[in-house]
Design a protein around this motif. Structure first.
Motif, PDB file in Angstrom:
ATOM      1  N   MET A  99       0.849  -1.187   0.000  1.00 56.07           N
ATOM      2  CA  MET A  99       0.000   0.000   0.000  1.00 56.07           C
ATOM      3  C   MET A  99       0.892   1.247   0.000  1.00 56.07           C
ATOM      4  N   VAL A 100       1.093   1.801  -1.185  1.00 53.99           N
ATOM      5  CA  VAL A 100       1.906   3.009  -1.344  1.00 53.99           C
ATOM      6  C   VAL A 100       0.988   4.217  -1.222  1.00 53.99           C
ATOM      7  N   ILE A 101       1.387   5.172  -0.396  1.00 50.44           N
ATOM      8  CA  ILE A 101       0.589   6.396  -0.240  1.00 50.44           C
ATOM      9  C   ILE A 101       1.500   7.599  -0.444  1.00 50.44           C
ATOM     10  N   ARG A 102       0.997   8.596  -1.182  1.00 50.02           N
ATOM     11  CA  ARG A 102       1.807   9.732  -1.602  1.00 50.02           C
ATOM     12  C   ARG A 102       1.109  11.052  -1.246  1.00 50.02           C
ATOM     13  N   GLY A 103       1.864  11.922  -0.599  1.00 53.73           N
ATOM     14  CA  GLY A 103       1.349  13.258  -0.327  1.00 53.73           C
ATOM     15  C   GLY A 103       1.899  14.290  -1.289  1.00 53.73           C
ATOM     16  N   TYR A 104       2.931  13.892  -2.042  1.00 51.26           N
ATOM     17  CA  TYR A 104       3.619  14.796  -2.966  1.00 51.26           C
ATOM     18  C   TYR A 104       3.937  14.038  -4.254  1.00 51.26           C
ATOM     19  N   ASP A 197       6.191  10.300   0.833  1.00 48.33           N
ATOM     20  CA  ASP A 197       5.458   9.089   0.450  1.00 48.33           C
ATOM     21  C   ASP A 197       6.046   7.909   1.209  1.00 48.33           C
ATOM     22  N   THR A 198       5.286   6.837   1.264  1.00 45.82           N
ATOM     23  CA  THR A 198       5.747   5.653   1.992  1.00 45.82           C
ATOM     24  C   THR A 198       4.917   4.471   1.551  1.00 45.82           C
ATOM     25  N   LYS A 199       5.262   3.295   2.061  1.00 45.12           N
ATOM     26  CA  LYS A 199       4.462   2.103   1.764  1.00 45.12           C
ATOM     27  C   LYS A 199       4.277   1.292   3.039  1.00 45.12           C
ATOM     28  N   TYR A 200       3.141   0.622   3.102  1.00 47.70           N
ATOM     29  CA  TYR A 200       2.826  -0.242   4.234  1.00 47.70           C
ATOM     30  C   TYR A 200       2.448  -1.624   3.713  1.00 47.70           C
ATOM     31  N   ILE A 216       8.262   0.035   8.623  1.00 47.03           N
ATOM     32  CA  ILE A 216       7.536   1.250   8.270  1.00 47.03           C
ATOM     33  C   ILE A 216       8.404   2.473   8.566  1.00 47.03           C
ATOM     34  N   HIS A 217       8.205   3.496   7.747  1.00 49.54           N
ATOM     35  CA  HIS A 217       8.804   4.822   7.920  1.00 49.54           C
ATOM     36  C   HIS A 217      10.331   4.810   7.917  1.00 49.54           C
TER      37      HIS A 217
END
Length: 316
Positions: A99-104, A197-200, A216-217
């Motif tokens: 689950m990749v999530i991106r704020g930028y 951005d990061t992935k879980y 994580i992180h």
């Protein structure tokens, strides 16, 4: 040996062994996973020839702190940290997506956008964005989790339609992803950083509950910018100061390597290897606020084996 490139242990009760890109994973009976975080480093889904001193310790210890800081959001797999490079955790059946999530708009998403794509993993992006712009709201861009070869972008609709993850489970891990990203964003801001951005990764344990698994992180799973210079650099269309593996990817690209067929990994000098190690240590100290204490490089494998054996003895 001053780095951990690979391990070959045989622990009591060991039933399986799996060598990932970075981690050596030992299954103990039907209860525990022993995850040894090596100093191997990968980019573009390729393991590079040279290991990076202290990289595994950095990843393992950041992940441990981050898991403990988010355990109120959902349970995680962590049971014990018996060694700077080792986590022992609960066995979970992992979902076959990251689950990749991106704020930028950065990294892979920016490269896709630059190539003219305006839909990434089923998410629509507006015209007129430039590299590293903040998105109107964080977007989730999942990837398939490939055991061999490259991970591939995939949409929520395809994940559910193809039965990769059941719809109810997927909707839950989407919610967890957004809450974890917000927590990571808040923690980073306290340290003067932006979580870009990061992935879980998630899995189910024998009790049927969803657990947060893996790391994580960390700088392998996340990208960070420095908060104090972000807006000025963005206004001036200059590269962001960042703590992530992107600097390594850019170095590889500049030296003719993107993991494509026929390309060779460029020679990594001692200076390049040291600079990568220094970057990882810098991120550890920046994101945790703690001074990094280097683990002993004397008889590393013997140290790990003794610490794991002691922990398994306590757990049995």
């Amino acid at each position: 040996m001053t780095v951990i490139n690979e391990t070959h242990f045989n622990f009591p009760g060991q039933t399986k062994f799996y060598k990932g890109k970075v981690r050596d994973v030992y299954t103990i009976g039907d209860h525990y996973i022993v995850m040894i975080v090596s100093d191997r480093i990968s980019a573009f889904d390729v393991i590079l020839p040279d290991a990076i001193p202290y990289k595994g310790q950095v990843l393992n210890q950041i992940a441990a702190k981050s898991l403990k800081a988010t355990e109120d959001i959902l349970p995680n797999w962590l049971i014990d940290i018996p060694d700077p490079n080792v986590t022992i955790g609960k066995i979970c059946d992992p979902f076959k997506v990251e689950m990749v999530i991106r704020g930028y708009l950065a990294g892979h998403a920016w490269r896709e956008y630059q190539d003219g794509k305006r839909f990434i993993c089923g998410v629509s992006l507006p015209e007129g964005l430039k590299e590293n712009d903040r998105l109107a709201a964080p977007i989730i861009t999942p990837t398939t989790k490939a055991s061999i070869g490259h991970d591939e972008d995939i949409s929520r609709e395809d994940i559910i339609t193809r039965g990769i993850v059941a719809e109810d489970d997927y909707l839950q891990i989407e919610q967890f992803t957004r809450r974890l990203f917000q927590r990571g964003t808040d923690i980073a801001a306290e340290r003067g950083l932006i979580l870009v951005d990061t992935k879980y990764e998630f899995g189910k344990a024998i009790d049927g509950k969803i657990y947060l698994i893996d790391e994580i992180h960390t700088p392998d799973s996340s990208r960070y910018f420095y908060k104090d210079t972000y807006q000025q650099l963005q206004d001036e269309t200059k590269p962001q100061r960042q703590l992530s593996k992107e600097f390594l990817r850019q170095w590889l690209i500049e030296n003719g390597f993107q993991g494509k067929e026929g390309q060779e990994v460029p020679f990594m000098s001692a200076e390049v290897i040291q600079s990568i190690s220094d970057r990882y240590i810098e991120l550890y100290e920046k994101i945790t606020g703690d001074k990094f204490r280097k683990g002993s490089t004397h008889q590393i494998t013997e140290r790990i084996e003794a610490n794991v054996m002691e922990s398994l003895k306590r757990l049995s």
